[in-house]
Design a protein around this motif. Sequence first.
Motif, PDB file in Angstrom:
ATOM      1  N   SER A  69       1.206  -1.084   0.072  1.00 44.46           N
ATOM      2  CA  SER A  69       0.165   0.030  -0.511  1.00 44.46           C
ATOM      3  C   SER A  69       0.599   1.198  -0.216  1.00 44.46           C
ATOM      4  O   SER A  69       0.645   2.262  -0.596  1.00 44.46           O
ATOM      5  CB  SER A  69      -0.588  -0.258   1.393  1.00 44.46           C
ATOM      6  OG  SER A  69      -1.546   1.110   1.365  1.00 44.46           O
ATOM      7  N   ASN A  97       2.895   1.851  -3.898  1.00 44.46           N
ATOM      8  CA  ASN A  97       1.608   1.941  -4.169  1.00 44.46           C
ATOM      9  C   ASN A  97       0.982   3.846  -4.056  1.00 44.46           C
ATOM     10  O   ASN A  97       0.906   4.866  -4.637  1.00 44.46           O
ATOM     11  CB  ASN A  97       0.300   1.690  -4.430  1.00 44.46           C
ATOM     12  CG  ASN A  97       0.280   0.310  -4.475  1.00 44.46           C
ATOM     13  OD1 ASN A  97       1.373   0.040  -5.119  1.00 44.46           O
ATOM     14  ND2 ASN A  97      -1.245  -0.672  -3.980  1.00 44.46           N
ATOM     15  N   GLN A  98       0.919   4.531  -2.532  1.00 39.68           N
ATOM     16  CA  GLN A  98       1.088   5.792  -2.385  1.00 39.68           C
ATOM     17  C   GLN A  98       2.149   6.449  -2.890  1.00 39.68           C
ATOM     18  O   GLN A  98       1.750   7.840  -3.584  1.00 39.68           O
ATOM     19  CB  GLN A  98       0.636   5.842  -1.478  1.00 39.68           C
ATOM     20  CG  GLN A  98      -0.687   5.243  -0.255  1.00 39.68           C
ATOM     21  CD  GLN A  98      -0.195   5.698   0.985  1.00 39.68           C
ATOM     22  OE1 GLN A  98       0.510   6.272   2.364  1.00 39.68           O
ATOM     23  NE2 GLN A  98      -1.382   4.621   2.013  1.00 39.68           N
ATOM     24  N   GLU A 113       4.026   5.561  -5.078  1.00 40.94           N
ATOM     25  CA  GLU A 113       3.642   5.891  -6.490  1.00 40.94           C
ATOM     26  C   GLU A 113       3.201   6.917  -7.617  1.00 40.94           C
ATOM     27  O   GLU A 113       3.229   7.391  -8.805  1.00 40.94           O
ATOM     28  CB  GLU A 113       3.761   4.465  -7.645  1.00 40.94           C
ATOM     29  CG  GLU A 113       4.971   3.393  -7.380  1.00 40.94           C
ATOM     30  CD  GLU A 113       4.788   1.705  -8.364  1.00 40.94           C
ATOM     31  OE1 GLU A 113       3.370   1.586  -8.363  1.00 40.94           O
ATOM     32  OE2 GLU A 113       5.290   1.217  -7.815  1.00 40.94           O
ATOM     33  N   THR A 114       1.975   6.784  -7.088  1.00 38.26           N
ATOM     34  CA  THR A 114       1.277   7.825  -6.974  1.00 38.26           C
ATOM     35  C   THR A 114       1.063   9.490  -7.147  1.00 38.26           C
ATOM     36  O   THR A 114       1.405  10.008  -7.346  1.00 38.26           O
ATOM     37  CB  THR A 114      -0.188   7.677  -6.072  1.00 38.26           C
ATOM     38  OG1 THR A 114      -0.716   6.280  -6.550  1.00 38.26           O
ATOM     39  CG2 THR A 114      -1.668   8.469  -6.656  1.00 38.26           C
ATOM     40  N   SER A 115       1.863   8.916  -5.575  1.00 44.03           N
ATOM     41  CA  SER A 115       2.385  10.436  -5.763  1.00 44.03           C
ATOM     42  C   SER A 115       3.728  11.254  -6.835  1.00 44.03           C
ATOM     43  O   SER A 115       3.657  12.266  -6.863  1.00 44.03           O
ATOM     44  CB  SER A 115       3.361  10.255  -3.817  1.00 44.03           C
ATOM     45  OG  SER A 115       1.856  10.399  -3.007  1.00 44.03           O
ATOM     46  N   LYS A 173       3.737   9.943  -9.808  1.00 48.47           N
ATOM     47  CA  LYS A 173       2.939   9.963 -11.341  1.00 48.47           C
ATOM     48  C   LYS A 173       2.945  11.956 -10.543  1.00 48.47           C
ATOM     49  O   LYS A 173       3.027  12.627 -12.026  1.00 48.47           O
ATOM     50  CB  LYS A 173       2.324   9.736 -10.834  1.00 48.47           C
ATOM     51  CG  LYS A 173       1.272   9.447 -12.424  1.00 48.47           C
ATOM     52  CD  LYS A 173      -0.097   8.480 -12.625  1.00 48.47           C
ATOM     53  CE  LYS A 173      -0.429   8.296 -13.922  1.00 48.47           C
ATOM     54  NZ  LYS A 173      -1.776   7.361 -13.992  1.00 48.47           N
ATOM     55  N   ASN A 174       1.796  12.482  -8.886  1.00 47.07           N
ATOM     56  CA  ASN A 174       1.203  13.074  -9.559  1.00 47.07           C
ATOM     57  C   ASN A 174       2.393  14.430  -9.614  1.00 47.07           C
ATOM     58  O   ASN A 174       1.866  15.435  -9.726  1.00 47.07           O
ATOM     59  CB  ASN A 174       0.475  13.220  -8.396  1.00 47.07           C
ATOM     60  CG  ASN A 174      -0.760  12.824  -8.072  1.00 47.07           C
ATOM     61  OD1 ASN A 174      -1.121  11.751  -9.591  1.00 47.07           O
ATOM     62  ND2 ASN A 174      -0.786  12.107  -7.045  1.00 47.07           N
TER      63      ASN A 174
END
Length: 216
Positions: free
Chosen positions: A125, A128-129, A131-133, A135-136
């Motif tokens: 988890s 994933n957080q 990777e999302t950060s 990406k943003n």
Amino acid sequence: MGRGKITIQRIDNSTARQVTFSKRRNGLLKKAKELSVLCDAEVGIIIFSCTSKLYDYASTNMASIIERYKSAREEHNQLLNPDTEVKFWKMEAASLRQNLQHLHESYRHYMGQELSGLTAKELKSLENQLETSIKNIRLRKDQILNEEIKELNRKGRLIQLENIELQNKANIIYQENSELQKKITSAAGDVNQATNGCDSHGPLNLELCKPQPRSK
């Protein structure tokens, strides 16, 4: 013309009082219904006329609205109690300390620290957080770079236009200088021609004669 303002006081005439009550009661109930529909509010109105006649309106259930009102009043009265208020703020302070501690732990996890106590699911988890950060962050960085490139292109076009304008001005100045040089050259030729015309007559020779003797 608009209606004039009326004085807010008891209407002595019973007929006029009853008419006003009927009109304003209907207007109040209409506004209450509109408020409940437009704003998704839970509204309850209880009206007793001067003849003790009951009028009411409830957007849901009058009994549940009254129970909710009583509960809210009890909570409000408890907050007014100093001992209860102190207890309430102590609970709020404890909750804030717990949230702060959780934020510190999350920050250390995001920095890759103190990961030994996390399970595989929690690590996934967290991954994933992150990777999302990332990406943003990359999307925002690309957006900023594109905006800077557009701004540089705009400035480049402005500089190009300024260079073209300066080149045109330079060409105009060059043409003016060429025309002025031609005029100067033409004037100098006219002066030389006039000088040569004067020299064509040749030099003047002057001779001195001996003075003649005077007769006695």
